[in-house]
Motif scaffolding. Structure first.
Motif, PDB file in Angstrom:
ATOM      1  N   HIS A   1       0.974  -1.435   0.059  1.00 57.99           N
ATOM      2  CA  HIS A   1      -0.135   0.078  -0.125  1.00 57.99           C
ATOM      3  C   HIS A   1       0.919   1.416   0.059  1.00 57.99           C
ATOM      4  CE1 HIS A   1      -3.415  -2.350   0.379  1.00 57.99           C
ATOM      5  NE2 HIS A   1      -3.337  -2.810   1.952  1.00 57.99           N
ATOM      6  N   VAL A   2       1.969   1.365   0.883  1.00 58.61           N
ATOM      7  CA  VAL A   2       2.744   2.146   1.005  1.00 58.61           C
ATOM      8  C   VAL A   2       3.464   2.748  -0.414  1.00 58.61           C
ATOM      9  CG1 VAL A   2       4.906   3.184   2.040  1.00 58.61           C
ATOM     10  CG2 VAL A   2       3.201   2.190   3.312  1.00 58.61           C
ATOM     11  N   ALA A   3       4.068   1.690  -0.927  1.00 57.90           N
ATOM     12  CA  ALA A   3       4.737   1.925  -2.257  1.00 57.90           C
ATOM     13  C   ALA A   3       3.815   2.317  -3.407  1.00 57.90           C
ATOM     14  CB  ALA A   3       5.469   0.404  -2.803  1.00 57.90           C
ATOM     15  N   ARG A   4       2.590   1.790  -3.346  1.00 58.67           N
ATOM     16  CA  ARG A   4       1.707   2.358  -4.579  1.00 58.67           C
ATOM     17  C   ARG A   4       1.225   3.804  -4.130  1.00 58.67           C
ATOM     18  NH1 ARG A   4      -2.059  -2.095  -6.533  1.00 58.67           N
ATOM     19  NH2 ARG A   4      -0.998  -3.492  -7.392  1.00 58.67           N
ATOM     20  N   LEU A   5       1.109   4.011  -2.912  1.00 59.69           N
ATOM     21  CA  LEU A   5       0.471   5.521  -2.440  1.00 59.69           C
ATOM     22  C   LEU A   5       1.778   6.523  -2.814  1.00 59.69           C
ATOM     23  CD1 LEU A   5      -1.640   4.840   0.639  1.00 59.69           C
ATOM     24  CD2 LEU A   5      -2.380   5.649  -1.566  1.00 59.69           C
ATOM     25  N   GLN A   6       3.177   5.977  -2.289  1.00 60.62           N
ATOM     26  CA  GLN A   6       4.197   7.017  -2.879  1.00 60.62           C
ATOM     27  C   GLN A   6       4.264   7.171  -4.310  1.00 60.62           C
ATOM     28  OE1 GLN A   6       7.947   5.255  -1.623  1.00 60.62           O
ATOM     29  NE2 GLN A   6       7.396   5.610   0.745  1.00 60.62           N
ATOM     30  N   ALA A   7       4.142   6.135  -5.225  1.00 60.54           N
ATOM     31  CA  ALA A   7       4.108   6.435  -6.765  1.00 60.54           C
ATOM     32  C   ALA A   7       2.842   7.048  -7.106  1.00 60.54           C
ATOM     33  CB  ALA A   7       3.973   4.945  -7.205  1.00 60.54           C
ATOM     34  N   ALA A   8       1.770   6.997  -6.624  1.00 60.98           N
ATOM     35  CA  ALA A   8       0.737   7.776  -6.915  1.00 60.98           C
ATOM     36  C   ALA A   8       0.910   9.114  -6.441  1.00 60.98           C
ATOM     37  CB  ALA A   8      -0.599   7.401  -6.253  1.00 60.98           C
ATOM     38  N   LEU A   9       1.313   9.547  -5.414  1.00 59.36           N
ATOM     39  CA  LEU A   9       1.516  10.772  -4.987  1.00 59.36           C
ATOM     40  C   LEU A   9       2.672  11.485  -5.772  1.00 59.36           C
ATOM     41  CD1 LEU A   9       1.489  10.314  -0.979  1.00 59.36           C
ATOM     42  CD2 LEU A   9      -0.037  11.745  -2.455  1.00 59.36           C
ATOM     43  N   GLU A  10       3.762  10.618  -6.449  1.00 67.65           N
ATOM     44  CA  GLU A  10       4.732  11.240  -6.965  1.00 67.65           C
ATOM     45  C   GLU A  10       4.234  11.412  -8.488  1.00 67.65           C
ATOM     46  OE1 GLU A  10       7.949   8.849  -5.963  1.00 67.65           O
ATOM     47  OE2 GLU A  10       7.991   9.402  -4.075  1.00 67.65           O
TER      48      GLU A  10
ATOM     49  N   PRO B   1      -1.502   6.239 -11.466  1.00 68.50           N
ATOM     50  CA  PRO B   1      -2.466   6.978 -11.275  1.00 68.50           C
ATOM     51  C   PRO B   1      -3.260   6.617 -10.210  1.00 68.50           C
ATOM     52  CG  PRO B   1      -2.616   5.800 -13.092  1.00 68.50           C
ATOM     53  CD  PRO B   1      -1.340   5.614 -12.678  1.00 68.50           C
ATOM     54  N   PHE B   2      -4.183   7.140  -9.697  1.00 65.00           N
ATOM     55  CA  PHE B   2      -5.057   6.832  -8.718  1.00 65.00           C
ATOM     56  C   PHE B   2      -6.231   6.122  -9.613  1.00 65.00           C
ATOM     57  CE2 PHE B   2      -4.252   9.769  -4.978  1.00 65.00           C
ATOM     58  CZ  PHE B   2      -3.899   8.652  -4.201  1.00 65.00           C
ATOM     59  N   ASP B   3      -6.162   4.819  -9.706  1.00 66.56           N
ATOM     60  CA  ASP B   3      -7.210   4.341 -10.660  1.00 66.56           C
ATOM     61  C   ASP B   3      -7.742   3.120  -9.826  1.00 66.56           C
ATOM     62  OD1 ASP B   3      -5.115   2.661 -11.122  1.00 66.56           O
ATOM     63  OD2 ASP B   3      -4.855   3.334 -13.163  1.00 66.56           O
ATOM     64  N   ASP B   4      -8.615   2.536 -10.613  1.00 65.94           N
ATOM     65  CA  ASP B   4      -9.001   1.137 -10.410  1.00 65.94           C
ATOM     66  C   ASP B   4      -7.990   0.098 -10.075  1.00 65.94           C
ATOM     67  OD1 ASP B   4     -11.429   2.260 -10.231  1.00 65.94           O
ATOM     68  OD2 ASP B   4     -12.100   1.290 -12.035  1.00 65.94           O
TER      69      ASP B   4
ATOM     70  N   ALA C   1      -7.025   8.002   3.751  1.00 64.77           N
ATOM     71  CA  ALA C   1      -6.716   9.328   2.807  1.00 64.77           C
ATOM     72  C   ALA C   1      -6.825   9.179   1.556  1.00 64.77           C
ATOM     73  CB  ALA C   1      -5.171   9.802   3.239  1.00 64.77           C
ATOM     74  N   ALA C   2      -6.317   8.083   1.085  1.00 64.72           N
ATOM     75  CA  ALA C   2      -6.451   7.189  -0.246  1.00 64.72           C
ATOM     76  C   ALA C   2      -7.838   7.326  -0.553  1.00 64.72           C
ATOM     77  CB  ALA C   2      -5.571   6.082  -0.475  1.00 64.72           C
ATOM     78  N   ARG C   3      -8.700   6.578   0.170  1.00 64.98           N
ATOM     79  CA  ARG C   3     -10.002   6.211  -0.133  1.00 64.98           C
ATOM     80  C   ARG C   3     -10.823   7.761  -0.277  1.00 64.98           C
ATOM     81  NH1 ARG C   3     -11.342   1.506   4.234  1.00 64.98           N
ATOM     82  NH2 ARG C   3     -10.101  -0.166   2.877  1.00 64.98           N
ATOM     83  N   ALA C   4     -10.169   8.475   0.436  1.00 61.09           N
ATOM     84  CA  ALA C   4     -11.031  10.049   0.526  1.00 61.09           C
ATOM     85  C   ALA C   4     -10.767  10.599  -0.856  1.00 61.09           C
ATOM     86  CB  ALA C   4     -10.426  10.939   1.705  1.00 61.09           C
ATOM     87  N   SER C   5      -9.646  10.395  -1.378  1.00 59.37           N
ATOM     88  CA  SER C   5      -9.103  10.947  -2.574  1.00 59.37           C
ATOM     89  C   SER C   5     -10.105  10.209  -3.677  1.00 59.37           C
ATOM     90  CB  SER C   5      -7.793  10.738  -3.061  1.00 59.37           C
ATOM     91  OG  SER C   5      -6.989  11.210  -2.309  1.00 59.37           O
ATOM     92  N   TYR C   6     -10.301   8.916  -3.553  1.00 53.57           N
ATOM     93  CA  TYR C   6     -11.268   8.326  -4.771  1.00 53.57           C
ATOM     94  C   TYR C   6     -12.633   8.814  -4.462  1.00 53.57           C
ATOM     95  CZ  TYR C   6      -7.788   4.719  -6.058  1.00 53.57           C
ATOM     96  OH  TYR C   6      -6.667   3.977  -6.481  1.00 53.57           O
ATOM     97  N   LEU C   7     -12.901   8.889  -3.141  1.00 54.13           N
ATOM     98  CA  LEU C   7     -14.532   9.072  -2.839  1.00 54.13           C
ATOM     99  C   LEU C   7     -14.849  10.452  -3.520  1.00 54.13           C
ATOM    100  CD1 LEU C   7     -15.852   6.761  -1.735  1.00 54.13           C
ATOM    101  CD2 LEU C   7     -16.340   8.393   0.245  1.00 54.13           C
TER     102      LEU C   7
END
Ligand code: SF4
Ligand code: SF4
Length: 435
Positions: free
Chosen positions: A49-58, A62-65, A96-102
């Protein structure tokens, strides 16, 4: 280190973004993650989760499905945080990530549930009553038909089997209850939705205990604590519910705000984090948080009647995640159980592993939830206990379902129900009509 500035991020995202870069990739989180244990996939565990969120933040992912489904698989049990050397709070990052999707994709039905239904006791009551009626009449047949549809989530069709549907809610029962008066010891009882609508007998047991200890109990006219929308990432709804509750609770001059729902107690204590520094609501949230007590910590700290009756039973205890890791309450419920004469207490292996209940997880991710639950039930079976005690309505629901599904001969009860048996055995009747 990369500059972290997620676009349009809510305050919680910014707070946890810094946290993500503490990860050293050690992989210790793998040892205790129930979902990783079930799937064996790196995308299921905190490091993933951490690695993917780092990549998404950078901006490199993409924050996708593709990452959405694994983030929604997290139980938010915090087992990984307990093993993590820098104690990364995965649950906050996930929210925080769920909030971004929602913020972009919330369904109308979910919006209605979080913003209207949970904020209106009258509406919620009517909805739960209708569901209970359907369960007792036709919904079981309807659910079986739904299961025939290949695209229908099986977990939802299991909902009626999992959820108790008592004929009377706790608030109805309390209206007939004679209140004990005290000039010196007063507490406010925060009534959680699951206790009110699914386990009213638990609430009655809690009130019996508090009153037997000499407290005058005032039942707050609160709404949902806000944890369900928070867990899905709807921070706005969580804040609105918290604000309503703070406005209700600040009126009382009680010693404490007590609740017998582990999730409610932990979320009440987390209220200040919903409001930014400088927001006047934050100070009020802090006042509520400082008064909030889970019933197990409250009862462990006060004098209970010293003539507890014998209860002959082999008992074990399951730690709800919100009690053991969020609230850090582990010792108190065990001590309370050991105070009951006659009880043979047996410690449960992996007692603090999540049972897979996690709010509505058993309905949204039924198969995964059942794999987590099976392990828990086998551990319970290994103790030979006749009774498993846990102070969380979601865990009770899940463990009762697990006992039936995996044929484990064990009774599942709340801590206050167990204590009340020692207080007064004749009060074991599930529905009282006192008052
Ligand atoms: S919070 Fe629980 S389910 Fe989520 S990653 Fe951590 S250990 Fe796994
Ligand atoms: S235990 Fe913590 S630091 Fe280690 S990989 Fe997992 S999240 Fe990263």
């Amino acid at each position: 280190m990369a500059e972290v500035s997620p676009p349009e991020a809510p305050p919680l995202v910014k707070a946890v973004a810094d946290e993500l870069y503490k990860c050293n990739r050690c992989g210790f989180c793998q040892t205790r993650c129930p979902i990783y244990r079930a799937t064996g996939l790196e995308s299921s565990v905190a490091r993933g989760h951490v690695a993917r969120l780092q990549a998404a933040l950078e901006g490199s992912l993409p924050f996708d499905d593709e990452i959405r489904s694994s983030l929604f698989e997290c139980l938010m049990c915090r087992a990984c945080t307990a093993e993590c050397p820098p104690a990364i709070e995965t649950d906050r990052a996930v929210v925080a990530a769920r909030a971004s999707y929602l913020s972009e994709r919330q369904s109308r039905i979910q919006r209605f549930i979080f913003r209207r239904l949970l904020a209106s006791p009258a509406l919620l009551r009517a909805g739960v009553r209708a569901l209970g009626w359907l369960k007792r009449t036709r919904l079981t047949v309807f659910a079986k038909l739904l299961r025939l549809l290949p695209w229908f989530d099986r977990g939802l069709s299991e909902g009626p089997a999992m959820m108790p549907a008592p004929k009377t809610f706790l608030r109805d029962r309390l209206a007939r209850r004679e209140q004990r008066r005290s000039q010196v010891k007063r507490v406010v009882y925060f009534l959680g939705c699951a206790i009110d609508y699914c386990f009213p007998e638990v609430g009655e047991a809690s009130l019996d205990l508090l009153e037997a200890a000499g407290y005058e109990v005032t039942v707050a006219q609160n709404v949902c604590c806000g944890l369900p929308p928070y867990s899905y990432g709807d921070l706005e709804s969580a804040r609105a519910l918290a604000q309503k509750n703070i406005e209700v609770l600040r009126e009382f001059g009680a010693d404490a705000i007590v609740t017998d729902c582990a999730s409610c107690s932990s979320f009440l204590k987390d209220y200040p984090e919903l409001f930014e520094e400088g927001d006047p609501m934050r100070a009020e949230a802090e006042a509520v948080a400082s008064q909030a007590r889970d019933v197990s910590e409250f009862l462990a700290a006060i004098e209970l009647p010293d003539d507890l009756q014998r209860v002959e039973a082999v008992v074990t205890y399951h730690d709800p995640c919100h009690l053991s890791r969020y609230n850090k309450i582990v010792r108190e419920p065990r001590e309370l159980l050991r105070r009951i004469p006659g009880i043979e207490y047996r410690e449960l292996p992996e007692a603090d592993w999540c049972c897979g209940g996690a709010g509505s997880y058993a309905m949204s991710h039924h198969d995964l939830s059942m794999r987590v639950l099976e392990r828990k039930m086998e551990n319970i079976r290994s103790t030979g206990a006749e009774v498993v005690v846990t102070p969380c309505p979601a865990c009770i629901m899940q463990l009762r379902y697990g006992a039936a599904k995996f044929e484990v001969p064990v009774q599942v009860v709340h801590l206050t129900e167990m204590l009340r048996r020692a207080l007064s055995p004749e009060e074991r009747v599930p529905e009282r009509t006192a008052g």
